[in-house]
Design a protein around this motif. Sequence first.
Motif, short mmCIF file in Angstrom:
data_model
loop_
_atom_site.label_atom_id
_atom_site.label_comp_id
_atom_site.label_asym_id
_atom_site.label_seq_id
_atom_site.Cartn_x
_atom_site.Cartn_y
_atom_site.Cartn_z
N LYS A 289 0.89 -1.18 0.04
CA LYS A 289 0.05 0.04 -0.03
C LYS A 289 0.86 1.08 0.05
O LYS A 289 1.93 1.41 0.59
CB LYS A 289 -0.85 0.03 1.20
CG LYS A 289 -0.04 -0.01 2.42
CD LYS A 289 -1.28 0.01 3.68
CE LYS A 289 -0.45 0.04 4.97
NZ LYS A 289 -1.57 -0.08 6.34
N ALA A 290 0.19 2.30 -0.73
CA ALA A 290 0.96 3.62 -0.65
C ALA A 290 0.81 4.41 0.70
O ALA A 290 -0.64 4.37 0.95
CB ALA A 290 0.57 4.35 -1.94
N GLY A 293 1.73 10.76 1.50
CA GLY A 293 3.04 11.37 0.74
C GLY A 293 3.83 10.80 -0.19
O GLY A 293 4.82 10.84 -0.49
N ALA A 294 3.42 9.40 -0.45
CA ALA A 294 3.90 8.47 -1.50
C ALA A 294 4.20 9.31 -2.74
O ALA A 294 3.23 10.16 -3.09
CB ALA A 294 3.11 7.26 -1.76
N GLN A 295 5.32 9.05 -3.47
CA GLN A 295 5.69 9.93 -4.79
C GLN A 295 5.30 8.83 -5.96
O GLN A 295 4.78 9.50 -6.70
CB GLN A 295 7.16 10.25 -4.64
CG GLN A 295 7.59 11.09 -3.45
CD GLN A 295 8.46 10.12 -2.52
OE1 GLN A 295 9.45 9.60 -2.86
NE2 GLN A 295 8.07 10.00 -1.26
N ARG A 296 5.71 7.72 -5.97
CA ARG A 296 5.52 6.98 -6.96
C ARG A 296 4.05 6.52 -7.21
O ARG A 296 3.84 6.00 -8.12
CB ARG A 296 6.62 5.80 -7.15
CG ARG A 296 6.61 5.00 -8.26
CD ARG A 296 7.65 3.80 -8.28
NE ARG A 296 7.36 3.20 -9.64
CZ ARG A 296 8.59 2.26 -9.83
NH1 ARG A 296 9.37 1.69 -8.91
NH2 ARG A 296 8.34 1.54 -11.01
N LEU A 297 3.50 6.34 -6.00
CA LEU A 297 2.02 5.70 -6.23
C LEU A 297 1.12 6.77 -5.60
O LEU A 297 1.36 7.85 -4.98
CB LEU A 297 1.99 4.69 -5.13
CG LEU A 297 3.21 3.20 -5.66
CD1 LEU A 297 3.31 2.34 -4.49
CD2 LEU A 297 2.88 2.73 -7.04
N ARG A 302 -3.77 0.88 -2.82
CA ARG A 302 -2.99 -0.52 -2.97
C ARG A 302 -2.59 -0.95 -4.01
O ARG A 302 -2.48 -0.42 -5.09
CB ARG A 302 -4.10 -1.80 -2.53
CG ARG A 302 -5.13 -1.64 -1.56
CD ARG A 302 -4.46 -1.88 -0.15
NE ARG A 302 -3.78 -3.14 -0.19
CZ ARG A 302 -3.01 -3.54 1.01
NH1 ARG A 302 -3.05 -3.15 2.06
NH2 ARG A 302 -2.55 -4.96 0.79
N VAL A 303 -1.26 -1.50 -3.88
CA VAL A 303 -0.54 -2.02 -4.92
C VAL A 303 -0.35 -3.63 -4.90
O VAL A 303 -0.14 -4.22 -3.93
CB VAL A 303 0.65 -1.13 -5.20
CG1 VAL A 303 1.61 -1.28 -3.74
CG2 VAL A 303 1.72 -1.54 -6.27
N HIS A 304 -0.34 -4.09 -6.18
CA HIS A 304 -0.08 -5.41 -6.51
C HIS A 304 0.95 -5.59 -7.77
O HIS A 304 0.82 -4.63 -8.78
CB HIS A 304 -1.19 -6.16 -6.67
CG HIS A 304 -2.17 -6.34 -5.80
ND1 HIS A 304 -2.06 -6.76 -4.44
CD2 HIS A 304 -3.25 -5.41 -5.66
CE1 HIS A 304 -3.17 -6.26 -3.65
NE2 HIS A 304 -3.95 -5.78 -4.57
N ALA A 305 1.82 -6.55 -7.88
CA ALA A 305 2.96 -6.50 -8.84
C ALA A 305 3.43 -8.00 -8.96
O ALA A 305 3.45 -8.88 -7.97
CB ALA A 305 4.08 -5.52 -8.53
N ASN A 329 -4.40 1.72 -8.37
CA ASN A 329 -5.37 2.71 -8.40
C ASN A 329 -6.23 2.23 -9.58
O ASN A 329 -6.65 3.30 -10.53
CB ASN A 329 -4.58 4.04 -8.65
CG ASN A 329 -5.63 5.18 -8.35
OD1 ASN A 329 -6.40 4.99 -7.51
ND2 ASN A 329 -5.33 6.50 -8.99
N GLY A 330 -6.32 1.20 -9.89
CA GLY A 330 -7.30 0.80 -11.03
C GLY A 330 -6.68 0.74 -12.51
O GLY A 330 -7.26 0.44 -13.42
N GLN A 331 -5.24 0.83 -12.40
CA GLN A 331 -4.44 0.82 -13.61
C GLN A 331 -3.48 -0.19 -13.62
O GLN A 331 -3.17 -0.62 -12.44
CB GLN A 331 -3.89 2.41 -13.73
CG GLN A 331 -4.70 3.55 -13.88
CD GLN A 331 -4.08 4.67 -13.92
OE1 GLN A 331 -2.80 4.78 -13.71
NE2 GLN A 331 -4.98 5.76 -14.52
#
Length: 344
Positions: A289-290, A293-297, A302-305, A329-331
Amino acid sequence: MASDTRSRTGLPEFTLEGSELSRSLGGGRVYLSQERRHWGPGWGGSLVLDGGAPAIAAFGWRKNDERPFEWSWLSWLGPWGADFFIGGLASHREPERPWLVGLRITLEPLEGLQIGLSRTLQWGGRRFDESPRSLLRSLFGKDPNSDIDGGEQGNQLAGADLRYGWRWGASGTAALYGQAIGEDEAGEMPYKFLLLAGGEAGGRFSSEAPGILNGASWRLFVEWADTGMRHAYGTHQAGAYQHHVYRQGYTHHRQVLGHQIGGDAELVSLGGLLDWGRSNAMVVLHTGKALEGAQRLVPGARVHAASLALQRPVGEVQVGASLNVVWHNGQRDHLGQAWVGWGW
């Protein structure tokens, strides 16, 4: 997740990444190189210099063996290594053309226990003093730029990592590891830590295993990383990998030099590696999760990779490829790379 360098036309640029010229000097080798550095025990990332960040062209000195100190009063530290370099950072505007100075020392005082001490420093740049005296003052924590910004010592990260490994069964290995990197300093000591911790287990398939598994080695790992300053302690402060003087932050070619997830995020990674002969493959799944203040996300997302990399020889040439897919973020974003390497 990996880095990519492209020209204004969108086509990949030719680089000298992976190249090095070196010469023996003082128990090590002085070198000119363009290489990626992965400083730390983590398989999913490093908090200070990550192997997924763009390669830095640099001049440095590296101890090229792990013999113990010859002095008896230091020999108890066991086998040791060191790397010191200074290289230029690209795609910075405020200030232009700053430098990155790095120093890492590794020790093995006990069998199976590895200790790493790392420090990096963004220094100089247009309108800043870049004299040898300024560099020495920066390395010793003095203030080379006080006449410009009222007391700035440069953007520094420093900390330590530990890895303890042991054997199990006939060919099995296991290890626990961790890394703590201070994004700030207080009393000339690292402060506002980013944290990473993980564990791994590995072994070797028998000679009766089918296909490429025949005699191949394997490794599985699970890893947690938190790039929010003091977030793990419940007092999160946004701004990791950012700086009020070096406005483009702790970056090279606009990509963070530390953990690939960027500042102010939390990530759990599960991965596997397979190595057979001169070939190897790696698969890693990430979820996280971001933070604020997160810069890249996108903060709060939530983030999955998923990451896949493969490398194998074709004659005398080593060929590799990787694919990274990120959902947030849905992308969905994806990045593919291919490379060829050879030595002479």
